[in-house]
Motif scaffolding. Structure first.
Motif, PDB file in Angstrom:
ATOM      1  N   LYS A  82      -6.342   1.526  -5.369  1.00 42.36           N
ATOM      2  CA  LYS A  82      -6.545   2.971  -5.475  1.00 42.36           C
ATOM      3  C   LYS A  82      -5.225   3.716  -5.327  1.00 42.36           C
ATOM      4  O   LYS A  82      -4.964   4.689  -6.032  1.00 42.36           O
ATOM      5  N   LYS A  83      -4.395   3.258  -4.403  1.00 45.09           N
ATOM      6  CA  LYS A  83      -3.121   3.918  -4.155  1.00 45.09           C
ATOM      7  C   LYS A  83      -2.208   3.797  -5.370  1.00 45.09           C
ATOM      8  O   LYS A  83      -1.553   4.760  -5.765  1.00 45.09           O
ATOM      9  N   VAL A  87      -5.465   7.509  -8.316  1.00 40.75           N
ATOM     10  CA  VAL A  87      -6.754   8.177  -8.432  1.00 40.75           C
ATOM     11  C   VAL A  87      -7.366   8.348  -7.037  1.00 40.75           C
ATOM     12  O   VAL A  87      -8.551   8.186  -6.849  1.00 40.75           O
ATOM     13  N   ARG A  88      -6.555   8.682  -6.097  1.00 39.83           N
ATOM     14  CA  ARG A  88      -7.051   8.858  -4.729  1.00 39.83           C
ATOM     15  C   ARG A  88      -7.468  10.310  -4.556  1.00 39.83           C
ATOM     16  O   ARG A  88      -6.651  11.209  -4.530  1.00 39.83           O
ATOM     17  N   GLU A  89      -8.761  10.512  -4.437  1.00 41.99           N
ATOM     18  CA  GLU A  89      -9.289  11.845  -4.207  1.00 41.99           C
ATOM     19  C   GLU A  89      -9.773  11.925  -2.774  1.00 41.99           C
ATOM     20  O   GLU A  89     -10.202  10.934  -2.195  1.00 41.99           O
ATOM     21  N   LYS A  90      -9.729  13.116  -2.229  1.00 45.40           N
ATOM     22  CA  LYS A  90     -10.216  13.287  -0.864  1.00 45.40           C
ATOM     23  C   LYS A  90     -11.737  13.144  -0.879  1.00 45.40           C
ATOM     24  O   LYS A  90     -12.423  13.827  -1.639  1.00 45.40           O
ATOM     25  N   PRO A  91     -12.270  12.246  -0.046  1.00 49.06           N
ATOM     26  CA  PRO A  91     -13.721  12.036  -0.049  1.00 49.06           C
ATOM     27  C   PRO A  91     -14.453  13.239   0.557  1.00 49.06           C
ATOM     28  O   PRO A  91     -13.913  13.963   1.404  1.00 49.06           O
ATOM     29  N   SER A  92     -15.683  13.405   0.132  1.00 47.52           N
ATOM     30  CA  SER A  92     -16.502  14.478   0.688  1.00 47.52           C
ATOM     31  C   SER A  92     -16.917  14.097   2.106  1.00 47.52           C
ATOM     32  O   SER A  92     -16.722  12.964   2.552  1.00 47.52           O
ATOM     33  N   GLU A  95     -19.289  11.151   2.038  1.00 44.36           N
ATOM     34  CA  GLU A  95     -18.602   9.890   1.755  1.00 44.36           C
ATOM     35  C   GLU A  95     -17.835   9.400   2.982  1.00 44.36           C
ATOM     36  O   GLU A  95     -17.840   8.204   3.277  1.00 44.36           O
ATOM     37  N   GLN A  96     -17.204  10.327   3.701  1.00 45.20           N
ATOM     38  CA  GLN A  96     -16.492   9.953   4.927  1.00 45.20           C
ATOM     39  C   GLN A  96     -17.476   9.408   5.962  1.00 45.20           C
ATOM     40  O   GLN A  96     -17.204   8.414   6.623  1.00 45.20           O
TER      41      GLN A  96
END
Length: 148
Positions: A82-83, A87-92, A95-96
């Motif tokens: 991912k890194k 395409v690293r998006e902040k999780p909702s 999701e966290q």
């Protein structure tokens, strides 16, 4: 001349203290290159020394350690992919929550497996070792100026 000496001492001390120690970083990088079997073997031997494990306990701990090492390697590879893909998006928040919940469930299962294998005294010692590792890890992160 006296001012020049003081100035040189200041620059020297700044250069010495501004460099990070590389010892811990090198050992972490070396550990990342080990296979899951190698990591499990090292972990089992460390626990054998710390807890005075019997032969049958060593075999069971090796199996548990191998599972953990393979799980960690897979998670590390996933995180690394991912890194690198960018395409690293902040999780909702949901999701966290799911990620934290899954991690805690995994820890609970691991702890139960260890409790089945170890005697009561060994289990308490193992818990103390884990607690020390957590506390020292937090101190190290605070010292480095990271989270914790």
């Amino acid at each position: 001349m006296k001012q020049l000496t003081v100035l040189m001492m200041a620059f020297l001390s700044m250069s010495v203290f501004s460099q990070r120690p590389e010892g811990a970083q090198k050992s972490k990088r070396a550990m990342a290159d080990f296979s899951a079997e190698q990591l499990a073997t090292l972990h089992t031997k460390k626990l054998t020394l710390a807890l005075d494990l019997s032969e049958s306990q060593q075999v069971k701990i090796m199996e548990i350690s191998l599972e953990e090492a393979e799980f960690k390697k897979a998670k590390y590879a996933e995180h690394r992919a991912k890194k690198e893909s960018g395409v690293r998006e902040k999780p909702s928040a949901d999701e966290q929550f799911e990620r934290i919940n899954a991690r805690l469930d995994h820890r609970i299962v691991h702890q139960q497996k260890m409790k089945e294998v170890l005697t009561e005294e060994q289990y308490l010692t193992w818990k103390e070792l884990k607690l020390k590792r957590v506390v020292n890890g937090k101190k190290a992160m605070q010292k480095e100026g990271r989270r914790g």
